[in-house]
Design an enzyme around this catalytic site. Sequence first.
Site, PDB file in Angstrom:
ATOM      1  N   GLU A 103     -10.643  -2.581   0.829  1.00  0.00           N
ATOM      2  CA  GLU A 103     -10.320  -2.733  -0.589  1.00  0.00           C
ATOM      3  C   GLU A 103      -9.920  -4.170  -0.923  1.00  0.00           C
ATOM      4  OE1 GLU A 103      -7.417   0.222  -1.598  1.00  0.00           O
ATOM      5  OE2 GLU A 103      -8.899   1.833  -1.582  1.00  0.00           O
ATOM      6  N   GLU A 128      -6.156   4.114   7.506  1.00  0.00           N
ATOM      7  CA  GLU A 128      -5.571   3.648   6.242  1.00  0.00           C
ATOM      8  C   GLU A 128      -5.514   2.123   6.189  1.00  0.00           C
ATOM      9  OE1 GLU A 128      -4.678   3.491   2.641  1.00  0.00           O
ATOM     10  OE2 GLU A 128      -4.680   5.524   3.459  1.00  0.00           O
ATOM     11  N   GLU A 183       0.824  -1.207   0.000  1.00  0.00           N
ATOM     12  CA  GLU A 183       0.000   0.000   0.000  1.00  0.00           C
ATOM     13  C   GLU A 183       0.863   1.265   0.000  1.00  0.00           C
ATOM     14  OE1 GLU A 183      -3.206  -0.194  -0.414  1.00  0.00           O
ATOM     15  OE2 GLU A 183      -3.311  -2.366  -0.147  1.00  0.00           O
TER      16      GLU A 183
END
Length: 130
Positions: A84, A77, A36
């Site tokens: 996701e 986050e 990420e």
Amino acid sequence: MTSPKETPYVTGNGLARLIAAARNSWAGLKAAWRLEAAFRQEILLALVLLPVAVAAPVTHAERALLLLTLGLVLVVEVLNSAIEAVVDRVSLERHELSGRAKDLGSAAVLLALLTLAGVWGAILLPLLFP
């Protein structure tokens, strides 16, 4: 419906469970760092802001707020990345609900970043411009 003890994901009780949870958490942090880009950027932001939070001439409560907002951004986050990953695991085809889930996760990150900016501004700007 199976009880939690019947699932393959429960790893004992007590210390064994704590150790397994720590391993899983570490694996999650490593995956977030490796996969990420936004997490890496926010870690770098935290590394830049951390010394400012520690060195700033503020009260203990204000310092805690500065540090907590840094942590908040990282937590949100990681949760966004998890959302996701689950959405992509279910299906890579475009779907309104998949897009909404990803957009909501992204909005949560934006709100955490705005919270950080607001708290840092409220605490530090009066020190810079008395």
